[in-house]
Design an enzyme around this catalytic site. Structure first.
Site, short mmCIF file in Angstrom:
data_model
loop_
_atom_site.label_atom_id
_atom_site.label_comp_id
_atom_site.label_asym_id
_atom_site.label_seq_id
_atom_site.Cartn_x
_atom_site.Cartn_y
_atom_site.Cartn_z
N LEU A 188 36.84 17.15 10.35
CA LEU A 188 37.38 18.29 11.09
C LEU A 188 36.96 19.63 10.46
CD1 LEU A 188 41.02 17.04 11.83
CD2 LEU A 188 38.93 16.72 13.19
N HIS A 218 37.78 22.32 15.57
CA HIS A 218 38.79 21.31 15.94
C HIS A 218 40.20 21.89 15.79
CE1 HIS A 218 35.51 18.46 14.40
NE2 HIS A 218 35.69 18.06 15.64
N MET A 257 30.14 25.65 14.89
CA MET A 257 30.72 24.69 13.95
C MET A 257 30.55 23.29 14.51
SD MET A 257 34.16 26.54 12.72
CE MET A 257 34.06 28.13 11.93
N SER A 258 30.18 22.36 13.64
CA SER A 258 29.97 20.98 14.06
C SER A 258 30.14 20.07 12.85
CB SER A 258 28.54 20.83 14.60
OG SER A 258 28.19 19.45 14.64
P1 AMP Z 1 34.08 15.80 18.00
O1 AMP Z 1 34.92 15.47 16.81
O2 AMP Z 1 32.74 16.35 17.67
O3 AMP Z 1 34.05 14.67 19.00
O4 AMP Z 1 34.82 16.99 18.73
C1 AMP Z 1 36.17 16.88 19.13
C2 AMP Z 1 36.50 18.06 20.01
O5 AMP Z 1 36.31 19.28 19.30
C3 AMP Z 1 35.59 18.13 21.26
O6 AMP Z 1 36.37 18.51 22.37
C4 AMP Z 1 34.61 19.20 20.87
O7 AMP Z 1 34.03 19.87 21.97
C5 AMP Z 1 35.48 20.13 20.06
N1 AMP Z 1 34.65 20.97 19.20
C6 AMP Z 1 33.63 20.57 18.41
N2 AMP Z 1 33.06 21.63 17.79
C7 AMP Z 1 33.73 22.73 18.22
C8 AMP Z 1 33.60 24.13 17.96
N3 AMP Z 1 32.67 24.61 17.15
N4 AMP Z 1 34.46 24.98 18.57
C9 AMP Z 1 35.42 24.49 19.42
N5 AMP Z 1 35.59 23.19 19.70
C10 AMP Z 1 34.76 22.31 19.11
#
Ligand code: AMP
Length: 283
Positions: A33, A37, A188-189
């Site tokens: 996270l 998130h 962010m990723s």
């Molecule tokens: P993930 O853990 O990558 O599957 O992401 C879980 C949720 O968080 C998904 O709805 C993503 O679109 C959201 N999310 C991921 N990165 C970001 C970000 N930088 N800003 C806002 N939401 C995000």
């Protein structure tokens, strides 16, 4: 925060909380996270008495086994961040809990065009896996509100379609929340932790490229603009899957612009072996 691993326990816990008349907000994630998130947890807390987050690295949505194996896992830190954010329940299921009958798909989701373009094309099977896990998680949590990040633009459209196919359009509100970025613009990723010092610096090229598309957008043919953007990324060391401009409502890929349609630019590109995606509304 209550941490639950079993569906039965989660259901029991949610039922007893709902008896108090609380609305439930749900934030599905794959963990590792970051503030993006956590912002979704914040939106959920504003509108719901009960916020549930799930962390599940979903094996059926990885078309690349290497990506699955290297997906970052930081569960202790995740728990701490969720506690600090005031999340009420963390659902942390094992693979067997989500897929008791194994990983082979039982049904095919008819996603049509949405699965033929962009990540649908470049990551075969990916959105089938996304639909499978999201349907399962929704049926387990039965939330009133679902929180998704615009960062995964096409995924938001796929899940909206899934919710329609499930017949839940009236009972579940989908809230699409803005993309959180690092100071230099990089979205962010969870995958950003896999970048080295050098590739982390290079990675902002994707954001800069989106800004370039936005700044230089003109009516008429979009081909030259897209070619210039691809060249810029390639010169900066990226291997591009796609740089596209699409109708923001339908994701129809556009070769020209009439000056009226609402547009979104979408990019997927590799820096070393890390695949990053980002998007931006252009007008
Ligand atoms: P993930 O853990 O990558 O599957 O992401 C879980 C949720 O968080 C998904 O709805 C993503 O679109 C959201 N999310 C991921 N990165 C970001 C970000 N930088 N800003 C806002 N939401 C995000």
């Amino acid at each position: 925060m209550i941490i639950l691993k079993k569906i039965q326990d989660l259901r029991r816990c949610l039922d007893s909380q709902r008896e108090k008349g609380l609305l439930t907000g749900f934030v599905p994630t794959m963990g590792a996270l970051h503030e993006g998130h956590i912002s979704l947890i914040g939106y959920s807390k504003q509108a719901n008495g009960l916020t549930v987050c799930s962390i599940f690295v979903n094996p059926t949505q990885f078309n690349d086994p290497g990506d699955f194996e290297k997906y970052p896992i930081t569960i202790e830190k995740d728990i701490q961040l969720l506690e600090e954010a005031g999340c009420d329940i963390l659902f942390l299921p094992a693979v067997e809990e989500i897929y008791p009958n194994g990983l082979e798909p039982a049904i095919h989701y008819e996603l049509g065009y949405l699965e033929a373009v962009l990540d649908g094309y470049y990551r075969p099977g990916h959105f089938q896996g996304v639909c499978r896990v999201v349907q399962r998680l929704l049926e387990i949590t039965i939330p009133d509100n679902l929180y998704l990040g615009q960062k995964d633009y096409q995924q938001c459209m796929v899940i909206t379609r899934l919710v329609e196919m499930m017949g839940w359009k009236e009972k579940l509100k989908i809230n699409i929340c803005p993309t959180l970025r690092e100071k230099d613009g990089l979205a962010m990723s969870s995958r950003n932790v896999r970048l080295s010092t050098t590739t982390r610096e290079q990675a902002i090229g994707i954001y800069q490229c989106l800004i370039y598309l936005k700044t230089n957008l003109e009516t008429g043919s979009l081909q030259q603009l897209k070619n210039d953007a691809i060249n810029r990324l390639q010169q900066q060391g990226f291997r591009t899957d796609y740089v596209e401009i699409a109708d923001a409502g339908t994701l129809e890929l556009l070769q020209e612009w009439d000056g009226k349609r609402k547009l979104v630019a979408l990019i997927a590109a590799f820096i070393d072996e890390v695949r990053l995606i980002d998007n931006m509304l252009l007008n």
